[in-house]
Design a protein around this motif. Structure first.
Motif, short mmCIF file in Angstrom:
data_model
loop_
_atom_site.label_atom_id
_atom_site.label_comp_id
_atom_site.label_asym_id
_atom_site.label_seq_id
_atom_site.Cartn_x
_atom_site.Cartn_y
_atom_site.Cartn_z
N PRO A 1 5.63 -0.13 -3.78
CA PRO A 1 6.83 0.44 -3.17
C PRO A 1 8.02 0.48 -4.12
N ASN A 2 8.80 1.53 -4.00
CA ASN A 2 10.02 1.69 -4.77
C ASN A 2 11.20 1.54 -3.82
N PRO A 3 11.96 0.45 -3.91
CA PRO A 3 13.09 0.28 -3.00
C PRO A 3 14.12 1.39 -3.19
N LEU A 4 14.55 1.98 -2.10
CA LEU A 4 15.64 2.94 -2.14
C LEU A 4 16.93 2.23 -1.75
N ARG A 5 18.01 2.96 -1.70
CA ARG A 5 19.31 2.34 -1.46
C ARG A 5 19.40 1.71 -0.08
N MET A 6 19.65 0.42 -0.05
CA MET A 6 19.88 -0.29 1.20
C MET A 6 21.35 -0.14 1.54
N GLU A 7 21.63 0.20 2.80
CA GLU A 7 23.03 0.41 3.14
C GLU A 7 23.35 -0.01 4.56
N SER A 8 24.63 -0.32 4.75
CA SER A 8 25.15 -0.68 6.06
C SER A 8 25.84 0.53 6.65
N LEU A 9 25.38 0.95 7.84
CA LEU A 9 25.96 2.09 8.53
C LEU A 9 26.37 1.66 9.92
N GLY A 10 27.67 1.64 10.18
CA GLY A 10 28.15 1.21 11.48
C GLY A 10 27.69 -0.19 11.79
N SER A 11 26.94 -0.35 12.87
CA SER A 11 26.48 -1.67 13.28
C SER A 11 25.06 -1.96 12.83
N MET A 12 24.53 -1.16 11.90
CA MET A 12 23.15 -1.34 11.46
C MET A 12 23.08 -1.48 9.94
N VAL A 13 22.02 -2.15 9.48
CA VAL A 13 21.68 -2.17 8.06
C VAL A 13 20.31 -1.54 7.92
N ILE A 14 20.20 -0.58 7.02
CA ILE A 14 18.98 0.22 6.86
C ILE A 14 18.35 -0.06 5.51
N VAL A 15 17.06 -0.36 5.52
CA VAL A 15 16.32 -0.70 4.30
C VAL A 15 15.16 0.27 4.12
N PRO A 16 15.29 1.28 3.25
CA PRO A 16 14.21 2.24 3.03
C PRO A 16 13.44 1.97 1.74
N THR A 17 12.18 2.38 1.72
CA THR A 17 11.36 2.33 0.51
C THR A 17 10.49 3.57 0.46
N ALA A 18 9.95 3.84 -0.72
CA ALA A 18 9.03 4.98 -0.89
C ALA A 18 7.93 4.58 -1.87
N ALA A 19 6.76 5.15 -1.68
CA ALA A 19 5.63 4.86 -2.57
C ALA A 19 4.76 6.11 -2.68
N SER A 20 4.13 6.25 -3.84
CA SER A 20 3.29 7.42 -4.08
C SER A 20 2.10 7.02 -4.94
N MET A 21 0.95 7.65 -4.65
CA MET A 21 -0.25 7.32 -5.40
C MET A 21 -1.08 8.57 -5.61
N ALA A 22 -1.65 8.71 -6.78
CA ALA A 22 -2.63 9.76 -7.08
C ALA A 22 -3.66 9.13 -8.02
N ARG A 23 -4.92 9.11 -7.60
CA ARG A 23 -5.95 8.47 -8.41
C ARG A 23 -7.25 9.25 -8.25
N PRO A 24 -8.18 9.10 -9.19
CA PRO A 24 -9.47 9.80 -9.07
C PRO A 24 -10.18 9.40 -7.78
N SER A 25 -10.79 10.36 -7.13
CA SER A 25 -11.53 10.08 -5.91
C SER A 25 -12.71 9.15 -6.19
N PRO A 26 -12.95 8.16 -5.33
CA PRO A 26 -14.08 7.25 -5.53
C PRO A 26 -15.39 7.82 -4.97
N ILE A 27 -15.35 9.04 -4.45
CA ILE A 27 -16.50 9.61 -3.75
C ILE A 27 -17.31 10.52 -4.66
N ASP A 28 -18.61 10.37 -4.64
CA ASP A 28 -19.52 11.22 -5.41
C ASP A 28 -19.74 12.51 -4.63
#
Length: 299
Positions: free
Chosen positions: A159-186
């Motif tokens: 995961p790549n942490p994105l900007r954590m921020e406080s908005l009004g009465s909430m705190v929001i914690v977002p992340t993003a992740a990405s994967m590309a790999r050779p298929s394990p299937i014959d």
């Protein structure tokens, strides 16, 4: 998976408050109670807040339950496939003054779309073929939250942490992740299971807690609304072959204080089809969903 967490909870949803309002007077602007506070600038303090919202800052187990609605996408409109009742068991501990580690186990049971009716057989809306359902078990894997970010061990996604921020009465914690790999299937051995030379997986997760709990140093684990969405190559059990497209999943969930917080109907299905999730103390063997399916394909 969620951010590796997974891939993560509905005892209490985080309170959703109104944005703080500003009133301007002759003497200048005054901020009403509830206005957003800035998240800590110090990396160690920020890591502690992130751990408090996502999991815990002390040695304790945090559960997260999700409803994950999964669709097929081949370039047109989304086609409803099924709903996964997803549960993760996250065993947190404070590994150092500014580091928090979880050992995570997860599972998922496929149900008729937007219900708790467990599917053992599913009719593919694209191919019209009936397929035997392969229920999901994953983990354990480790996630470490510290001043230098989020680090995983034994997980497919980083995961790549994105900007954590406080908005009004909430705190929001977002992340993003990405994967590309050779298929394990014959493709020669399993042409119906092979979705192409590269397996793709995109995942974004968001955790939302009340600012009251997020900024409270006496709180070790804040109540939080949890959400993730993902898009990935066709899972082999769907039997899509190289048909263009991917699955798209969108979830909603929350942290639980105990396993008793699971919706009763969902828990019944989890106990029957993925009982291992209720006995993680004796579940040390890593579970790799696709590899296990290929070792015993449900053709």
């Amino acid at each position: 998976m969620s951010e590796g967490l997974d891939r993560r909870s509905a005892m209490m949803l985080a309170p959703v408050g109104m944005m703080g309002l500003s009133l301007a007077g002759a003497a200048g602007a005054a901020t009403m109670p509830g206005a957003a506070r800035s998240v800590p600038a110090d990396p160690a303090a920020r890591a502690k807040m992130r751990a408090r919202i996502i999991g815990s800052t002390v040695d304790e187990t945090v559960y997260i339950f999700y409803r994950l609605n999964i669709y097929g996408y081949d370039g047109g409109s989304l086609v409803p496939f099924f709903t996964m009742n997803h549960l993760s068991v996250n065993k947190w501990q404070q590994a150092a003054p500014d580091r928090y580690v979880t050992k995570t186990f997860e599972c998922g049971v496929y149900c008729k779309f937007d219900t708790d009716e467990v599917l053992e057989e599913w009719e593919n809306p694209y191919t019209k073929e009936k397929r035997r359902v392969w229920q999901f078990l994953g983990g354990p894997f480790e996630v470490t939250i510290g001043p230098d970010g989020v680090i995983t061990k034994g997980a497919e996604l980083e995961p790549n942490p994105l900007r954590m921020e406080s908005l009004g009465s909430m705190v929001i914690v977002p992340t993003a992740a990405s994967m590309a790999r050779p298929s394990p299937i014959d493709p020669q051995k399993y042409p119906k299971l092979y979705a192409g030379p590269t397996s793709y997986w995109e995942s974004q997760a968001t955790y939302v807690a009340s600012a009251t709990q997020a900024f409270d140093e006496s709180v070790t684990s804040a109540d939080a609304f949890c959400h993730f969405q993902n898009m990935g190559s066709w899972h082999p059990w769907l039997g899509m072959g190289q048909r263009p497209g991917r699955t798209y999943g969108n979830s909603h969930g929350a942290k639980l204080r105990s396993l008793d917080g699971n919706p009763p109907a969902a828990r019944k299905g989890l106990e029957k089809y993925t009982p291992e999730i209720f006995d993680t103390a004796n579940s040390s063997k890593p579970r790799w969903d696709i590899l296990e399916y290929l070792a015993n394909p449900q053709l």
